[in-house]
Write a protein that holds these residues in place. Structure first.
Motif: not given
Length: 260
Positions: A116-118, A126-127, A129, A138, A140, A167
């Motif tokens: 997952e990226q944003k 990018q994510k 954990e 979590v 980024w 979380t």
């Protein structure tokens, strides 16, 4: 493997310069008051493989050489962390009653990098954990800032951690400013090495006598209310102990202290 190769390539091109990264830290120290959120600015100074993470106010105090004059009461929620990534060494510094204690952080960070990226601000992130301190986190990170580092004890990703939170949304660190040519200096070098058991001993010592700071400084303890009337010190101790008990949400939840 591609992340590692990219990181090594950028490092070889000279990304070992000094940088300073400011993070906004937010945390909930009292689980009984979920709307009571603490906010503070923190600074991550990086010089090659060495870094110091601390509250912005702590950095100012250190620069003025006021380490022994601006002491904090208590031993919990200290965000002062030194890292030497070349030796895989992470140490938390706790200042209590005028002395600096060095607490090695040996807990491993086993990251799981997701696809997952944003975008956060101007950075593509990018994510990832991990688990630390009895919490799930979590993060980024961005390879656009190829420092295998981040706020507090967090490190080990192929890029700088831009944002990280647990979380349960009790603790978070978010990058707010990047400054090239930061000023990394260390005034807390005379330390006493401790472990988590000794840490608990210090915390309970503070709980049993919260005003020990004044007596050790050679001062006579006299407390008054807002009107100048003398207050029973034993009542103030009870009030302080109640407050300490309410601060029941340390970041390292697996080292939470039972004061009762």
């Amino acid at each position: 493997m591609k992340y590692l190769l990219f990181f090594l390539m950028i490092s070889a091109l000279g990304f070992s310069q000094k940088f300073s990264f400011k993070y906004e830290a937010q945390y909930q120290s009292n689980t009984h008051k979920p709307d009571d959120i603490n906010n503070m600015n923190t600074i991550l100074d990086i010089d090659g493989n060495t870094s110091i993470f601390r509250e912005e106010e702590d950095k100012k105090n250190d620069s003025l050489k006021l380490n022994n004059g601006m002491m904090k009461m208590g031993v919990e929620n200290h965000f002062y962390v030194k890292k030497d990534l070349s030796q895989n060494k992470v140490e938390k510094i706790i200042t209590y009653l005028g002395s600096d204690y060095l607490l090695p952080i040996d807990e491993k960070l086993n990251w799981e990098i997701a696809s997952e990226q944003k975008t956060i601000g101007k950075y593509k992130v990018q994510k990832a954990e991990t688990n630390y301190g009895g919490r799930n986190w979590v993060a980024w990170f961005t390879t656009e800032l190829p420092f295998s580092n981040g706020p507090y004890i967090f490190r080990g990703l192929p890029g700088l951690i831009i944002s990280i939170q647990d979380t349960d949304n009790h603790y978070s660190f978010n990058l707010t400013e990047v400054k090239k040519g930061g000023n990394l200096f260390d005034t807390r070098t005379k330390t006493v090495k401790i472990d988590w058991n000794k840490y608990e001993t210090l915390a309970k010592s503070y709980y049993n006598d919260p005003f020990d700071l004044l007596s050790k400084a050679g001062r006579k303890i006299t407390m008054t209310d807002a009107y100048g009337n003398k207050v029973d010190i034993t009542e103030r101790i009870k009030e302080m102990q109640k407050y300490i008990q309410q601060e029941d949400n340390p970041l390292e939840l697996n080292h939470k202290i039972n004061y009762k």
